[in-house]
Design a protein around this motif. Structure first.
Motif, short mmCIF file in Angstrom:
data_model
loop_
_atom_site.label_atom_id
_atom_site.label_comp_id
_atom_site.label_asym_id
_atom_site.label_seq_id
_atom_site.Cartn_x
_atom_site.Cartn_y
_atom_site.Cartn_z
N ALA A 1 0.83 -1.21 0.00
CA ALA A 1 0.00 0.00 0.00
C ALA A 1 0.86 1.25 0.00
N GLN A 2 1.97 1.20 0.76
CA GLN A 2 2.87 2.35 0.80
C GLN A 2 3.55 2.57 -0.54
N ASP A 3 3.90 1.45 -1.22
CA ASP A 3 4.57 1.56 -2.51
C ASP A 3 3.64 2.10 -3.59
N THR A 4 2.34 1.75 -3.48
CA THR A 4 1.39 2.13 -4.53
C THR A 4 0.63 3.41 -4.21
N GLU A 5 0.85 4.04 -3.04
CA GLU A 5 0.15 5.26 -2.69
C GLU A 5 0.52 6.37 -3.67
N GLN A 6 -0.49 7.03 -4.22
CA GLN A 6 -0.24 8.04 -5.25
C GLN A 6 0.40 9.28 -4.63
N PRO A 7 1.49 9.76 -5.20
CA PRO A 7 2.16 10.94 -4.65
C PRO A 7 1.30 12.20 -4.83
N THR A 8 1.50 13.16 -3.94
CA THR A 8 0.74 14.41 -4.00
C THR A 8 1.69 15.60 -3.90
N LEU A 9 1.18 16.75 -4.28
CA LEU A 9 1.94 18.00 -4.21
C LEU A 9 1.00 19.09 -3.71
N THR A 10 1.37 19.76 -2.61
CA THR A 10 0.54 20.82 -2.04
C THR A 10 1.06 22.18 -2.50
N ALA B 1 -8.30 59.61 -4.58
CA ALA B 1 -8.17 58.54 -3.59
C ALA B 1 -7.20 57.47 -4.07
N ASP B 2 -6.45 56.89 -3.15
CA ASP B 2 -5.53 55.80 -3.48
C ASP B 2 -6.30 54.55 -3.90
N ASN B 3 -5.63 53.69 -4.66
CA ASN B 3 -6.23 52.42 -5.03
C ASN B 3 -6.40 51.52 -3.80
N LEU B 4 -7.34 50.60 -3.89
CA LEU B 4 -7.57 49.61 -2.85
C LEU B 4 -6.92 48.30 -3.27
N ASN B 5 -6.26 47.63 -2.35
CA ASN B 5 -5.57 46.38 -2.65
C ASN B 5 -6.33 45.19 -2.08
N PHE B 6 -6.56 44.19 -2.92
CA PHE B 6 -7.27 42.98 -2.52
C PHE B 6 -6.42 41.76 -2.88
N GLN B 7 -6.58 40.69 -2.12
CA GLN B 7 -5.87 39.45 -2.44
C GLN B 7 -6.68 38.24 -1.99
N GLU B 8 -6.45 37.12 -2.67
CA GLU B 8 -7.08 35.85 -2.32
C GLU B 8 -6.05 34.75 -2.45
N SER B 9 -6.29 33.63 -1.79
CA SER B 9 -5.39 32.49 -1.89
C SER B 9 -6.16 31.20 -1.65
N ALA B 10 -5.62 30.10 -2.16
CA ALA B 10 -6.22 28.78 -1.97
C ALA B 10 -5.11 27.74 -1.91
N ASN B 11 -5.21 26.81 -0.97
CA ASN B 11 -4.26 25.71 -0.85
C ASN B 11 -4.84 24.47 -1.53
N ILE B 12 -4.13 23.96 -2.52
CA ILE B 12 -4.63 22.84 -3.31
C ILE B 12 -3.65 21.67 -3.24
N VAL B 13 -4.17 20.48 -2.98
CA VAL B 13 -3.36 19.26 -2.99
C VAL B 13 -3.63 18.53 -4.30
N PHE B 14 -2.58 18.41 -5.13
CA PHE B 14 -2.70 17.77 -6.44
C PHE B 14 -2.19 16.33 -6.37
N TYR B 15 -2.87 15.43 -7.10
CA TYR B 15 -2.34 14.09 -7.31
C TYR B 15 -1.31 14.15 -8.44
N LEU B 16 -0.24 13.37 -8.29
CA LEU B 16 0.80 13.31 -9.32
C LEU B 16 0.92 11.89 -9.87
N GLN B 17 1.41 11.81 -11.09
CA GLN B 17 1.74 10.52 -11.69
C GLN B 17 3.01 10.69 -12.52
N SER B 18 3.70 9.59 -12.74
CA SER B 18 4.94 9.64 -13.52
C SER B 18 4.65 10.10 -14.94
N ALA B 19 5.50 10.99 -15.43
CA ALA B 19 5.33 11.47 -16.80
C ALA B 19 5.65 10.35 -17.78
N LYS B 20 4.84 10.20 -18.80
CA LYS B 20 5.04 9.12 -19.78
C LYS B 20 5.73 9.66 -21.03
#
Length: 240
Positions: free
Chosen positions: A19-28, A221-240
Protein backbone atom coordinates in the motif's frame (compact mmCIF):
# COMPACT_ATOMS: atom_id res chain seq x y z
CA UNK A 1 -0.08 -22.33 15.84
CA UNK A 2 3.12 -20.30 16.05
CA UNK A 3 3.77 -20.96 12.37
CA UNK A 4 0.27 -19.72 11.45
CA UNK A 5 0.74 -16.55 13.51
CA UNK A 6 4.07 -15.73 11.85
CA UNK A 7 2.62 -16.36 8.39
CA UNK A 8 -0.30 -14.05 9.10
CA UNK A 9 2.04 -11.34 10.41
CA UNK A 10 4.25 -11.55 7.31
CA UNK A 11 1.15 -11.37 5.09
CA UNK A 12 -0.14 -8.23 6.84
CA UNK A 13 3.28 -6.57 6.62
CA UNK A 14 3.37 -7.31 2.91
CA UNK A 15 -0.05 -5.65 2.44
CA UNK A 16 1.08 -2.51 4.30
CA UNK A 17 4.34 -2.33 2.34
CA UNK A 18 2.49 -2.75 -0.95
CA UNK A 19 0.00 0.00 0.00
CA UNK A 20 2.87 2.35 0.80
CA UNK A 21 4.57 1.56 -2.51
CA UNK A 22 1.39 2.13 -4.53
CA UNK A 23 0.15 5.26 -2.69
CA UNK A 24 -0.24 8.04 -5.25
CA UNK A 25 2.16 10.94 -4.65
CA UNK A 26 0.74 14.41 -4.00
CA UNK A 27 1.94 18.00 -4.21
CA UNK A 28 0.54 20.82 -2.04
CA UNK A 29 0.54 24.27 -3.63
CA UNK A 30 -0.69 27.67 -2.45
CA UNK A 31 -2.18 29.68 -5.28
CA UNK A 32 -2.40 33.45 -4.86
CA UNK A 33 -3.88 36.42 -6.68
CA UNK A 34 -4.09 40.15 -6.08
CA UNK A 35 -5.57 43.29 -7.58
CA UNK A 36 -5.29 47.03 -7.10
CA UNK A 37 -8.48 48.87 -8.03
CA UNK A 38 -9.93 52.33 -7.72
CA UNK A 39 -12.58 52.77 -5.00
CA UNK A 40 -16.17 53.21 -6.11
CA UNK A 41 -17.76 54.69 -3.00
CA UNK A 42 -17.09 57.17 -0.21
CA UNK A 43 -18.15 56.83 3.42
CA UNK A 44 -18.25 59.86 5.71
CA UNK A 45 -18.54 58.94 9.39
CA UNK A 46 -19.57 61.30 12.17
CA UNK A 47 -18.97 60.84 15.88
CA UNK A 48 -21.25 63.01 17.99
CA UNK A 49 -20.67 63.55 21.70
CA UNK A 50 -22.76 65.20 24.40
CA UNK A 51 -21.91 65.83 28.05
CA UNK A 52 -24.28 66.51 30.91
CA UNK A 53 -24.68 66.35 34.66
CA UNK A 54 -27.63 63.94 34.46
CA UNK A 55 -28.27 60.76 32.49
CA UNK A 56 -31.54 62.00 30.99
CA UNK A 57 -30.14 65.42 30.17
CA UNK A 58 -27.16 63.86 28.37
CA UNK A 59 -29.44 61.64 26.27
CA UNK A 60 -31.65 64.59 25.32
CA UNK A 61 -28.64 66.68 24.29
CA UNK A 62 -27.21 63.80 22.26
CA UNK A 63 -30.53 63.30 20.46
CA UNK A 64 -30.69 67.03 19.74
CA UNK A 65 -27.24 67.01 18.15
CA UNK A 66 -27.95 63.89 16.12
CA UNK A 67 -31.16 65.50 14.84
CA UNK A 68 -29.21 68.61 13.84
CA UNK A 69 -26.73 66.52 11.87
CA UNK A 70 -29.48 64.44 10.28
CA UNK A 71 -31.27 67.61 9.18
CA UNK A 72 -28.07 68.88 7.57
CA UNK A 73 -27.69 65.62 5.63
CA UNK A 74 -31.32 65.64 4.52
CA UNK A 75 -30.76 69.10 3.03
CA UNK A 76 -28.34 67.34 0.68
CA UNK A 77 -31.10 64.91 -0.40
CA UNK A 78 -29.96 61.93 1.66
CA UNK A 79 -32.88 59.63 2.46
CA UNK A 80 -33.59 58.23 5.94
CA UNK A 81 -32.33 54.75 4.97
CA UNK A 82 -29.05 56.26 3.71
CA UNK A 83 -28.30 57.88 7.08
CA UNK A 84 -27.03 55.01 9.23
CA UNK A 85 -26.72 55.37 13.01
CA UNK A 86 -24.84 53.01 15.34
CA UNK A 87 -22.95 52.66 18.64
CA UNK A 88 -25.29 54.65 20.86
CA UNK A 89 -23.95 54.79 24.42
CA UNK A 90 -24.19 56.91 27.58
CA UNK A 91 -21.67 56.30 30.36
CA UNK A 92 -20.33 58.04 33.41
CA UNK A 93 -17.67 60.55 32.44
CA UNK A 94 -14.55 60.26 34.60
CA UNK A 95 -11.20 62.02 34.55
CA UNK A 96 -8.00 60.95 36.30
CA UNK A 97 -6.48 63.95 38.06
CA UNK A 98 -3.74 64.07 40.68
CA UNK A 99 -3.92 60.43 41.66
CA UNK A 100 -7.69 60.04 41.77
CA UNK A 101 -10.69 59.62 39.49
CA UNK A 102 -13.16 62.48 39.40
CA UNK A 103 -16.71 62.14 38.10
CA UNK A 104 -17.70 64.78 35.55
CA UNK A 105 -21.26 63.70 34.91
CA UNK A 106 -22.17 61.67 31.82
CA UNK A 107 -20.83 61.30 28.29
CA UNK A 108 -23.07 60.24 25.41
CA UNK A 109 -21.78 59.05 22.03
CA UNK A 110 -23.60 58.32 18.77
CA UNK A 111 -22.07 57.40 15.40
CA UNK A 112 -23.69 58.37 12.10
CA UNK A 113 -22.50 57.65 8.56
CA UNK A 114 -23.50 58.16 4.94
CA UNK A 115 -22.15 56.36 1.87
CA UNK A 116 -22.26 57.58 -1.71
CA UNK A 117 -20.37 57.28 -5.01
CA UNK A 118 -16.92 58.69 -5.71
CA UNK A 119 -18.18 62.21 -6.36
CA UNK A 120 -15.89 65.00 -5.23
CA UNK A 121 -18.65 67.61 -5.37
CA UNK A 122 -20.90 65.54 -3.13
CA UNK A 123 -18.07 65.01 -0.66
CA UNK A 124 -17.38 68.74 -0.48
CA UNK A 125 -21.07 69.49 0.01
CA UNK A 126 -21.31 66.96 2.85
CA UNK A 127 -18.23 68.37 4.57
CA UNK A 128 -19.20 72.01 4.17
CA UNK A 129 -22.78 71.40 5.33
CA UNK A 130 -21.97 69.23 8.34
CA UNK A 131 -18.97 71.17 9.63
CA UNK A 132 -21.21 74.23 9.96
CA UNK A 133 -23.71 72.20 11.97
CA UNK A 134 -24.12 72.89 15.69
CA UNK A 135 -23.90 69.12 16.16
CA UNK A 136 -20.12 69.69 16.11
CA UNK A 137 -19.22 66.15 14.97
CA UNK A 138 -15.82 64.54 14.65
CA UNK A 139 -15.48 63.49 11.02
CA UNK A 140 -13.59 60.70 9.27
CA UNK A 141 -13.59 59.72 5.60
CA UNK A 142 -12.97 56.32 4.05
CA UNK A 143 -13.16 54.77 0.59
CA UNK A 144 -14.18 51.30 -0.53
CA UNK A 145 -15.85 49.17 -3.18
CA UNK A 146 -19.58 48.80 -3.56
CA UNK A 147 -20.93 45.32 -2.75
CA UNK A 148 -21.58 44.34 -6.37
CA UNK A 149 -18.07 45.26 -7.56
CA UNK A 150 -16.49 43.66 -4.50
CA UNK A 151 -18.33 40.36 -5.05
CA UNK A 152 -17.35 40.31 -8.73
CA UNK A 153 -13.70 41.04 -7.92
CA UNK A 154 -13.65 38.33 -5.25
CA UNK A 155 -14.83 35.70 -7.75
CA UNK A 156 -12.24 36.81 -10.29
CA UNK A 157 -9.43 36.62 -7.73
CA UNK A 158 -10.48 33.14 -6.59
CA UNK A 159 -10.38 31.86 -10.16
CA UNK A 160 -6.96 33.44 -10.67
CA UNK A 161 -5.67 31.87 -7.43
CA UNK A 162 -6.70 28.39 -8.59
CA UNK A 163 -5.06 28.95 -12.00
CA UNK A 164 -1.91 30.18 -10.26
CA UNK A 165 -1.77 27.00 -8.15
CA UNK A 166 -2.16 24.82 -11.25
CA UNK A 167 0.63 26.65 -13.10
CA UNK A 168 2.98 26.20 -10.14
CA UNK A 169 2.03 22.52 -9.82
CA UNK A 170 2.70 21.85 -13.51
CA UNK A 171 6.07 23.59 -13.28
CA UNK A 172 7.27 21.76 -10.17
CA UNK A 173 5.89 18.38 -11.20
CA UNK A 174 7.48 18.65 -14.65
CA UNK A 175 10.87 19.43 -13.12
CA UNK A 176 10.63 16.12 -11.22
CA UNK A 177 9.44 14.08 -14.24
CA UNK A 178 5.87 13.96 -12.94
CA UNK A 179 2.61 15.39 -14.18
CA UNK A 180 -0.57 16.53 -12.46
CA UNK A 181 -3.19 13.77 -12.46
CA UNK A 182 -5.99 15.43 -10.50
CA UNK A 183 -6.95 17.27 -7.32
CA UNK A 184 -7.20 15.65 -3.91
CA UNK A 185 -8.48 18.65 -1.94
CA UNK A 186 -8.88 22.43 -1.95
CA UNK A 187 -8.71 24.54 1.20
CA UNK A 188 -9.88 28.13 1.22
CA UNK A 189 -9.93 30.64 4.06
CA UNK A 190 -11.91 33.86 3.80
CA UNK A 191 -9.63 36.86 3.43
CA UNK A 192 -10.21 39.78 5.75
CA UNK A 193 -10.34 43.32 4.50
CA UNK A 194 -12.02 44.82 1.51
CA UNK A 195 -14.04 47.25 3.57
CA UNK A 196 -13.73 51.00 3.43
CA UNK A 197 -10.17 52.25 3.76
CA UNK A 198 -9.74 55.16 6.21
CA UNK A 199 -8.08 58.05 4.43
CA UNK A 200 -8.71 61.10 6.58
CA UNK A 201 -9.69 61.60 10.19
CA UNK A 202 -10.64 65.09 11.27
CA UNK A 203 -11.22 65.63 14.97
CA UNK A 204 -11.77 69.38 14.71
CA UNK A 205 -14.70 70.11 12.42
CA UNK A 206 -14.12 73.87 12.57
CA UNK A 207 -10.59 73.45 11.24
CA UNK A 208 -11.87 71.06 8.57
CA UNK A 209 -14.40 73.64 7.44
CA UNK A 210 -11.62 76.11 6.68
CA UNK A 211 -9.47 73.57 4.85
CA UNK A 212 -12.02 71.35 3.08
CA UNK A 213 -12.01 73.18 -0.26
CA UNK A 214 -8.21 73.27 -0.34
CA UNK A 215 -7.68 69.66 0.74
CA UNK A 216 -10.07 68.15 -1.78
CA UNK A 217 -9.74 70.50 -4.75
CA UNK A 218 -7.08 68.25 -6.34
CA UNK A 219 -7.84 65.11 -4.37
CA UNK A 220 -7.54 61.58 -5.79
CA UNK A 221 -8.17 58.54 -3.59
CA UNK A 222 -5.53 55.80 -3.48
CA UNK A 223 -6.23 52.42 -5.03
CA UNK A 224 -7.57 49.61 -2.85
CA UNK A 225 -5.57 46.38 -2.65
CA UNK A 226 -7.27 42.98 -2.52
CA UNK A 227 -5.87 39.45 -2.44
CA UNK A 228 -7.08 35.85 -2.32
CA UNK A 229 -5.39 32.49 -1.89
CA UNK A 230 -6.22 28.78 -1.97
CA UNK A 231 -4.26 25.71 -0.85
CA UNK A 232 -4.63 22.84 -3.31
CA UNK A 233 -3.36 19.26 -2.99
CA UNK A 234 -2.70 17.77 -6.44
CA UNK A 235 -2.34 14.09 -7.31
CA UNK A 236 0.80 13.31 -9.32
CA UNK A 237 1.74 10.52 -11.69
CA UNK A 238 4.94 9.64 -13.52
CA UNK A 239 5.33 11.47 -16.80
CA UNK A 240 5.04 9.12 -19.78
Amino acid sequence: MKHIFLSTLVFLMAIVANAQDTEQPTLTIKGTSSASVKPTETTVSFRIEAQGTSYTGTINELIRRVDLLTSSLKKLKFEDHEIVTSSFSVDKNKKYDRGEWKELGYLGVQNVKVTFGMEKKTLLKVLNETTDSQANPEISISFGLDKERQAKLKNELLQQAVKDARLKADLLAGAADYEVAGIKSIQYHEQSGGGPRPMYAMAESAELSRKADVQFSNFEADNLNFQESANIVFYLQSAK
